[in-house]
Motif scaffolding. Structure first.
Motif, short mmCIF file in Angstrom:
data_model
loop_
_atom_site.label_atom_id
_atom_site.label_comp_id
_atom_site.label_asym_id
_atom_site.label_seq_id
_atom_site.Cartn_x
_atom_site.Cartn_y
_atom_site.Cartn_z
N LEU A 145 0.81 -1.21 0.00
CA LEU A 145 0.00 0.00 0.00
C LEU A 145 0.84 1.26 0.00
O LEU A 145 0.31 2.35 0.26
CB LEU A 145 -0.93 0.00 1.22
CG LEU A 145 -1.89 -1.20 1.31
CD1 LEU A 145 -2.74 -1.10 2.57
CD2 LEU A 145 -2.77 -1.29 0.07
N GLY A 146 2.13 1.14 -0.25
CA GLY A 146 2.97 2.32 -0.33
C GLY A 146 2.61 3.19 -1.52
O GLY A 146 2.08 2.71 -2.54
N ARG A 147 2.90 4.46 -1.41
CA ARG A 147 2.52 5.39 -2.47
C ARG A 147 3.19 5.05 -3.80
O ARG A 147 2.61 5.28 -4.87
CB ARG A 147 2.89 6.81 -2.03
CG ARG A 147 2.44 7.90 -2.98
CD ARG A 147 2.76 9.27 -2.42
NE ARG A 147 2.10 9.47 -1.13
CZ ARG A 147 2.27 10.55 -0.36
NH1 ARG A 147 3.10 11.52 -0.78
NH2 ARG A 147 1.64 10.66 0.78
N ALA A 148 4.41 4.51 -3.74
CA ALA A 148 5.14 4.22 -4.97
C ALA A 148 4.90 2.81 -5.49
O ALA A 148 5.36 2.48 -6.59
CB ALA A 148 6.64 4.44 -4.75
N SER A 149 4.20 1.97 -4.72
CA SER A 149 4.09 0.57 -5.11
C SER A 149 2.67 0.13 -5.46
O SER A 149 2.49 -0.69 -6.37
CB SER A 149 4.63 -0.33 -4.00
OG SER A 149 3.90 -0.14 -2.80
N TRP A 150 1.65 0.66 -4.77
CA TRP A 150 0.31 0.09 -4.94
C TRP A 150 -0.25 0.26 -6.35
O TRP A 150 -0.94 -0.67 -6.83
CB TRP A 150 -0.65 0.63 -3.89
CG TRP A 150 -1.13 2.04 -4.12
CD1 TRP A 150 -0.64 3.18 -3.60
CD2 TRP A 150 -2.25 2.43 -4.93
NE1 TRP A 150 -1.35 4.27 -4.03
CE2 TRP A 150 -2.36 3.83 -4.85
CE3 TRP A 150 -3.16 1.73 -5.73
CZ2 TRP A 150 -3.33 4.55 -5.52
CZ3 TRP A 150 -4.13 2.44 -6.41
CH2 TRP A 150 -4.22 3.84 -6.30
N PRO A 151 -0.03 1.38 -7.08
CA PRO A 151 -0.60 1.41 -8.45
C PRO A 151 -0.02 0.31 -9.35
O PRO A 151 -0.77 -0.36 -10.07
CB PRO A 151 -0.23 2.82 -8.94
CG PRO A 151 0.01 3.61 -7.71
CD PRO A 151 0.62 2.67 -6.75
N GLY A 152 1.29 0.14 -9.29
CA GLY A 152 1.90 -0.91 -10.11
C GLY A 152 1.48 -2.30 -9.68
O GLY A 152 1.31 -3.20 -10.52
N VAL A 153 1.33 -2.52 -8.37
CA VAL A 153 0.89 -3.83 -7.88
C VAL A 153 -0.50 -4.16 -8.39
O VAL A 153 -0.77 -5.29 -8.84
CB VAL A 153 0.95 -3.86 -6.34
CG1 VAL A 153 0.27 -5.11 -5.79
CG2 VAL A 153 2.39 -3.80 -5.85
N VAL A 154 -1.40 -3.19 -8.35
CA VAL A 154 -2.77 -3.43 -8.81
C VAL A 154 -2.79 -3.69 -10.32
O VAL A 154 -3.43 -4.64 -10.80
CB VAL A 154 -3.67 -2.23 -8.45
CG1 VAL A 154 -5.05 -2.38 -9.08
CG2 VAL A 154 -3.80 -2.12 -6.93
N VAL A 155 -2.08 -2.86 -11.09
CA VAL A 155 -2.08 -3.02 -12.55
C VAL A 155 -1.46 -4.37 -12.94
O VAL A 155 -2.01 -5.10 -13.78
CB VAL A 155 -1.32 -1.85 -13.20
CG1 VAL A 155 -1.10 -2.12 -14.70
CG2 VAL A 155 -2.08 -0.54 -13.01
N SER A 156 -0.34 -4.70 -12.35
CA SER A 156 0.32 -5.96 -12.70
C SER A 156 -0.53 -7.16 -12.27
O SER A 156 -0.59 -8.17 -13.00
CB SER A 156 1.70 -6.03 -12.04
OG SER A 156 1.59 -5.95 -10.63
N SER A 157 -1.22 -7.08 -11.14
CA SER A 157 -2.05 -8.20 -10.69
C SER A 157 -3.22 -8.43 -11.64
O SER A 157 -3.54 -9.58 -11.98
CB SER A 157 -2.56 -7.93 -9.27
OG SER A 157 -1.48 -7.83 -8.36
N PHE A 158 -3.86 -7.37 -12.10
CA PHE A 158 -4.96 -7.54 -13.05
C PHE A 158 -4.44 -8.03 -14.40
O PHE A 158 -5.13 -8.79 -15.10
CB PHE A 158 -5.73 -6.23 -13.21
CG PHE A 158 -6.79 -6.03 -12.16
CD1 PHE A 158 -7.98 -6.72 -12.22
CD2 PHE A 158 -6.57 -5.17 -11.10
CE1 PHE A 158 -8.97 -6.55 -11.26
CE2 PHE A 158 -7.54 -4.99 -10.13
CZ PHE A 158 -8.74 -5.67 -10.20
N ALA A 159 -3.23 -7.59 -14.79
CA ALA A 159 -2.65 -8.09 -16.04
C ALA A 159 -2.36 -9.59 -15.94
O ALA A 159 -2.59 -10.34 -16.90
CB ALA A 159 -1.38 -7.31 -16.36
N VAL A 160 -1.84 -10.02 -14.79
CA VAL A 160 -1.58 -11.46 -14.60
C VAL A 160 -2.88 -12.25 -14.62
O VAL A 160 -2.97 -13.33 -15.22
CB VAL A 160 -0.82 -11.67 -13.28
CG1 VAL A 160 -0.72 -13.15 -12.95
CG2 VAL A 160 0.58 -11.07 -13.37
#
Length: 390
Positions: A210-225
């Protein structure tokens, strides 16, 4: 040691459960769906599976990098992709379905110099994927309920099933209370330790996911996977001969993907095939058709993980070359140390006395005194007649 034994026991139970599920499916449906699914796979299908697997692996490795960097652990994307391929192949080739992730976590922790933080990075990365899968699955099933869920609700609502669930819940609570009672130390201190551990884990999760620099990429990559897994499942359905519209297949595929998260499998096989066959049968599409789809998906997923063999081979040769280089450097260092010790011994050794042989022409002190006395006598002999003449 007890925890090691319990983990090994859980792994064996999971493997046995996966074998039992496959055996039940073969007993009820026969080997026809297995063989029919395998016969339909061709080279073009395998190439498509490799392409989909490449996309999902890159996005998964990117998610891992984001979580690791949020935990202050360095992880380049190239190495993350290679390690993820190796983990996927080990998950598909070894029982349990998680040994590759365990190996990935330990290796990353050793390379980073912090095994605990490396393991937490992998756990959080996998947790993010599972959370997105469950949330998306719940939303899909609520928006488009599957007949399988309706049958499940009717089945669970029966009195016999409710009584069985109540008995299992009571046994679980009794076992938990007994474990707490038999554990050394008061229950209050145990509770405090559990709360402290949960707080630490939540802090790590908040920092990594949930860090400011990590959560957008984590969400996008998870939906892509997740999209890649659904695309692989849809490809398997088409190869297996299913012409059902994708909108109708989506809830069934979500159920199958959620079942794959259960650690009761042998190389990924077991719950996926059972749930897919049951879901297709409940939806009126045929249990045999569902089993063929699951078999094709399993083969395609294994084909998508095959680049992990190349990663293993390259790392094995690199390890042997590195070990050989270290051996040569060690031998050279030993030779240099021996050479230095030999030179030091030679420099500290005392010089030996060399005997001096006197030649015939060399005058010794004794001869010199005799010559001096003789010359003195000659002088006296010459002086005596002179004195007499005077």
């Amino acid at each position: 040691m007890t925890s090691t034994i319990s983990r090994a026991l859980r792994g064996r139970l999971g493997t046995l459960a996966g074998i039992a599920l496959i055996a039940v499916l073969m007993w009820r449906l026969g080997t026809g769906p297995f063989m029919d699914g395998l016969r339909r796979i061709d080279g073009l299908t395998l190439l498509a599976a490799l392409g989909i697997g490449l996309l999902t692996t890159v996005f998964s490795a990117w998610r891992w990098c984001l979580v690791a960097r949020a935990l202050s652990v360095r992880l380049p994307l190239g190495r993350a992709v290679a390690d993820y391929y190796r983990a996927l192949f080990l998950n598909a080739a070894l029982p349990g379905g998680v040994l590759g992730d365990v190996n990935r976590a330990v290796r990353h922790g050793k390379n980073a110099g912090d095994i605990a933080r490396g393991v937490r990075a992998v756990v959080l990365e996998r947790t993010a994927g599972q959370v997105v899968l469950i949330v998306a699955g719940v939303l899909v099933l609520l928006a488009d309920p599957s007949p399988a869920l309706t049958q499940t609700g009717h089945l669970v609502a029966t009195p016999d099933v409710l009584r069985t669930l109540a008995v299992l819940g009571g046994l679980t609570v009794a076992v938990a209370v007994t474990a707490v009672t038999l554990r050394k130390g008061p229950a209050v201190s145990l509770w405090h330790r559990v709360v402290r551990a949960l707080r630490g884990e939540l802090a790590e999760a908040r920092l990594g996911l949930l860090g400011r620099a990590s959560w957008p990429g984590v969400v996008v990559s998870s939906f892509a996977v997740l999209a890649g897994h659904l695309g692989m499942f849809l490809l398997a359905a088409r190869v297996a001969g299913s012409h059902t519209p994708s909108a109708e297949l989506l809830p069934l595929m979500m159920l199958a993907l959620i079942a794959m998260a259960l650690p009761l499998n042998i190389g990924g096989w077991g719950p996926r095939e059972g749930v897919t066959a049951w879901a297709f049968g409940a939806a009126g599409l045929g249990a045999s058709q569902g089993l063929s789809v699951a078999v094709v998906y399993g083969v395609l997923a294994f084909a998508a993980a095959l680049p992990g063999i190349g990663v293993l081979a390259v790392q094995w040769f690199a390890g042997r070359r590195s070990a050989r280089r270290e051996q040569l450097e060690l031998l050279e260092q030993l030779e240099r140390e021996e050479r230095v010790l030999a030179e030091g011994d030679a420099s500290h050794r005392r010089p030996e006395r060399v005997p001096h042989h006197v030649g015939t022409g060399e005058a010794q002190p004794r001869h010199a005194v005799a010559d001096q006395d003789r010359r003195h006598g000659d002088v006296q002999t010459l002086q005596r007649p002179l004195v007499q003449e005077a």
